[in-house]
Motif scaffolding. Structure first.
Motif, PDB file in Angstrom:
ATOM      1  N   LEU A  44     -91.726 101.796 -38.137  1.00  0.00           N
ATOM      2  CA  LEU A  44     -91.204 103.137 -37.864  1.00  0.00           C
ATOM      3  C   LEU A  44     -91.530 104.063 -39.029  1.00  0.00           C
ATOM      4  O   LEU A  44     -91.512 103.642 -40.183  1.00  0.00           O
ATOM      5  N   ASP A  45     -91.814 105.349 -38.728  1.00  0.00           N
ATOM      6  CA  ASP A  45     -91.984 106.303 -39.819  1.00  0.00           C
ATOM      7  C   ASP A  45     -90.620 106.548 -40.459  1.00  0.00           C
ATOM      8  O   ASP A  45     -89.586 106.191 -39.900  1.00  0.00           O
ATOM      9  N   ASP A  46     -90.612 107.134 -41.647  1.00  0.00           N
ATOM     10  CA  ASP A  46     -89.378 107.263 -42.426  1.00  0.00           C
ATOM     11  C   ASP A  46     -88.269 108.016 -41.694  1.00  0.00           C
ATOM     12  O   ASP A  46     -87.108 107.605 -41.722  1.00  0.00           O
ATOM     13  N   SER A  47     -88.595 109.123 -41.020  1.00  0.00           N
ATOM     14  CA  SER A  47     -87.536 109.901 -40.366  1.00  0.00           C
ATOM     15  C   SER A  47     -86.972 109.156 -39.153  1.00  0.00           C
ATOM     16  O   SER A  47     -85.757 109.150 -38.933  1.00  0.00           O
TER      17      SER A  47
ATOM     18  N   GLU B 137     -75.962 106.913 -47.754  1.00  0.00           N
ATOM     19  CA  GLU B 137     -76.850 105.900 -48.333  1.00  0.00           C
ATOM     20  C   GLU B 137     -78.310 106.252 -48.082  1.00  0.00           C
ATOM     21  O   GLU B 137     -79.157 106.111 -48.974  1.00  0.00           O
ATOM     22  N   VAL B 138     -78.590 106.744 -46.883  1.00  0.00           N
ATOM     23  CA  VAL B 138     -79.960 107.168 -46.565  1.00  0.00           C
ATOM     24  C   VAL B 138     -80.360 108.330 -47.468  1.00  0.00           C
ATOM     25  O   VAL B 138     -81.478 108.372 -47.984  1.00  0.00           O
ATOM     26  N   ALA B 139     -79.452 109.274 -47.681  1.00  0.00           N
ATOM     27  CA  ALA B 139     -79.753 110.434 -48.533  1.00  0.00           C
ATOM     28  C   ALA B 139     -80.051 109.999 -49.974  1.00  0.00           C
ATOM     29  O   ALA B 139     -80.965 110.539 -50.601  1.00  0.00           O
ATOM     30  N   ILE B 140     -79.288 109.049 -50.482  1.00  0.00           N
ATOM     31  CA  ILE B 140     -79.528 108.529 -51.838  1.00  0.00           C
ATOM     32  C   ILE B 140     -80.943 107.957 -51.927  1.00  0.00           C
ATOM     33  O   ILE B 140     -81.688 108.240 -52.871  1.00  0.00           O
ATOM     34  N   CYS B 141     -81.303 107.174 -50.933  1.00  0.00           N
ATOM     35  CA  CYS B 141     -82.613 106.536 -50.949  1.00  0.00           C
ATOM     36  C   CYS B 141     -83.739 107.538 -50.701  1.00  0.00           C
ATOM     37  O   CYS B 141     -84.819 107.414 -51.282  1.00  0.00           O
ATOM     38  N   ALA B 142     -83.486 108.534 -49.869  1.00  0.00           N
ATOM     39  CA  ALA B 142     -84.497 109.565 -49.617  1.00  0.00           C
ATOM     40  C   ALA B 142     -84.782 110.354 -50.893  1.00  0.00           C
ATOM     41  O   ALA B 142     -85.938 110.692 -51.185  1.00  0.00           O
ATOM     42  N   LYS B 143     -83.731 110.634 -51.650  1.00  0.00           N
ATOM     43  CA  LYS B 143     -83.914 111.347 -52.922  1.00  0.00           C
ATOM     44  C   LYS B 143     -84.726 110.493 -53.899  1.00  0.00           C
ATOM     45  O   LYS B 143     -85.632 110.997 -54.574  1.00  0.00           O
ATOM     46  N   GLU B 144     -84.426 109.204 -53.954  1.00  0.00           N
ATOM     47  CA  GLU B 144     -85.195 108.293 -54.805  1.00  0.00           C
ATOM     48  C   GLU B 144     -86.641 108.209 -54.346  1.00  0.00           C
ATOM     49  O   GLU B 144     -87.569 108.193 -55.150  1.00  0.00           O
ATOM     50  N   LEU B 145     -86.843 108.193 -53.039  1.00  0.00           N
ATOM     51  CA  LEU B 145     -88.193 108.145 -52.488  1.00  0.00           C
ATOM     52  C   LEU B 145     -88.988 109.384 -52.881  1.00  0.00           C
ATOM     53  O   LEU B 145     -90.160 109.283 -53.258  1.00  0.00           O
TER      54      LEU B 145
ATOM     55  N   HIS C  76     -93.245 111.769 -56.125  1.00  0.00           N
ATOM     56  CA  HIS C  76     -93.617 112.774 -57.120  1.00  0.00           C
ATOM     57  C   HIS C  76     -94.345 112.111 -58.293  1.00  0.00           C
ATOM     58  O   HIS C  76     -95.237 112.714 -58.893  1.00  0.00           O
ATOM     59  N   GLU C  77     -93.979 110.870 -58.584  1.00  0.00           N
ATOM     60  CA  GLU C  77     -94.636 110.100 -59.645  1.00  0.00           C
ATOM     61  C   GLU C  77     -95.941 109.459 -59.171  1.00  0.00           C
ATOM     62  O   GLU C  77     -96.602 108.774 -59.937  1.00  0.00           O
ATOM     63  N   GLY C  78     -96.287 109.664 -57.901  1.00  0.00           N
ATOM     64  CA  GLY C  78     -97.525 109.127 -57.373  1.00  0.00           C
ATOM     65  C   GLY C  78     -97.415 107.737 -56.763  1.00  0.00           C
ATOM     66  O   GLY C  78     -98.424 107.123 -56.423  1.00  0.00           O
ATOM     67  N   ARG C  79     -96.197 107.252 -56.635  1.00  0.00           N
ATOM     68  CA  ARG C  79     -95.996 105.927 -56.044  1.00  0.00           C
ATOM     69  C   ARG C  79     -95.815 106.070 -54.539  1.00  0.00           C
ATOM     70  O   ARG C  79     -95.141 106.975 -54.070  1.00  0.00           O
ATOM     71  N   SER C  80     -96.449 105.191 -53.802  1.00  0.00           N
ATOM     72  CA  SER C  80     -96.327 105.269 -52.342  1.00  0.00           C
ATOM     73  C   SER C  80     -95.488 104.099 -51.852  1.00  0.00           C
ATOM     74  O   SER C  80     -95.925 102.963 -51.845  1.00  0.00           O
ATOM     75  N   GLU C  81     -94.264 104.414 -51.492  1.00  0.00           N
ATOM     76  CA  GLU C  81     -93.340 103.425 -50.949  1.00  0.00           C
ATOM     77  C   GLU C  81     -92.719 104.005 -49.699  1.00  0.00           C
ATOM     78  O   GLU C  81     -92.726 105.207 -49.482  1.00  0.00           O
ATOM     79  N   SER C  82     -92.171 103.129 -48.896  1.00  0.00           N
ATOM     80  CA  SER C  82     -91.490 103.580 -47.679  1.00  0.00           C
ATOM     81  C   SER C  82     -89.988 103.650 -47.934  1.00  0.00           C
ATOM     82  O   SER C  82     -89.476 103.061 -48.885  1.00  0.00           O
ATOM     83  N   LEU C  83     -89.318 104.346 -47.046  1.00  0.00           N
ATOM     84  CA  LEU C  83     -87.865 104.427 -47.135  1.00  0.00           C
ATOM     85  C   LEU C  83     -87.249 103.034 -47.027  1.00  0.00           C
ATOM     86  O   LEU C  83     -86.302 102.714 -47.737  1.00  0.00           O
ATOM     87  N   SER C  84     -87.802 102.205 -46.167  1.00  0.00           N
ATOM     88  CA  SER C  84     -87.253 100.848 -46.018  1.00  0.00           C
ATOM     89  C   SER C  84     -87.365 100.054 -47.316  1.00  0.00           C
ATOM     90  O   SER C  84     -86.431  99.333 -47.691  1.00  0.00           O
TER      91      SER C  84
ATOM     92  N   ALA D 194     -84.826 106.331 -40.528  1.00  0.00           N
ATOM     93  CA  ALA D 194     -83.531 106.819 -41.019  1.00  0.00           C
ATOM     94  C   ALA D 194     -82.560 107.024 -39.860  1.00  0.00           C
ATOM     95  O   ALA D 194     -81.407 106.591 -39.921  1.00  0.00           O
ATOM     96  N   ARG D 195     -83.023 107.667 -38.800  1.00  0.00           N
ATOM     97  CA  ARG D 195     -82.151 107.875 -37.631  1.00  0.00           C
ATOM     98  C   ARG D 195     -81.725 106.548 -37.017  1.00  0.00           C
ATOM     99  O   ARG D 195     -80.567 106.366 -36.639  1.00  0.00           O
ATOM    100  N   ALA D 196     -82.655 105.606 -36.928  1.00  0.00           N
ATOM    101  CA  ALA D 196     -82.363 104.317 -36.299  1.00  0.00           C
ATOM    102  C   ALA D 196     -81.335 103.522 -37.099  1.00  0.00           C
ATOM    103  O   ALA D 196     -80.435 102.916 -36.514  1.00  0.00           O
ATOM    104  N   ILE D 197     -81.434 103.530 -38.423  1.00  0.00           N
ATOM    105  CA  ILE D 197     -80.467 102.736 -39.199  1.00  0.00           C
ATOM    106  C   ILE D 197     -79.087 103.384 -39.191  1.00  0.00           C
ATOM    107  O   ILE D 197     -78.090 102.681 -39.180  1.00  0.00           O
ATOM    108  N   ILE D 198     -79.041 104.706 -39.153  1.00  0.00           N
ATOM    109  CA  ILE D 198     -77.746 105.388 -39.064  1.00  0.00           C
ATOM    110  C   ILE D 198     -77.139 105.150 -37.676  1.00  0.00           C
ATOM    111  O   ILE D 198     -75.961 104.802 -37.563  1.00  0.00           O
TER     112      ILE D 198
END
Length: 69
Positions: free
Chosen positions: A4-7, A23-31, A36-44, A10-14
């Protein structure tokens, strides 16, 4: 359908009550910070690292989404 894409994720886990919107918002902010640092990770990946979800929960969620399509 693959992962699943990130958005959608996020809807599915909520909706599944696996995590709260806070919790999703905390992780989205970290993502955002990581990207911004150039790292490519998923929300999961971030949610696993933060301890909000397990790999098996994400795997089941992805399997359920494939069954629904």
């Amino acid at each position: 359908m693959g992962k699943l894409d990130d958005s959608t994720f996020a809807r599915a886990i909520i909706d599944s009550k696996l995590a709260t919107s806070e919790e999703v918002a905390i992780c989205a902010k970290e993502l955002q910070r990581l990207r911004h640092e150039g790292r490519s990770e998923s929300l999961s990946e971030v949610m696993i690292r933060q301890g909000f979800l397990t790999e098996s929960q994400i795997r089941r969620l992805n399997e359920d989404s494939q069954d629904d399509s």
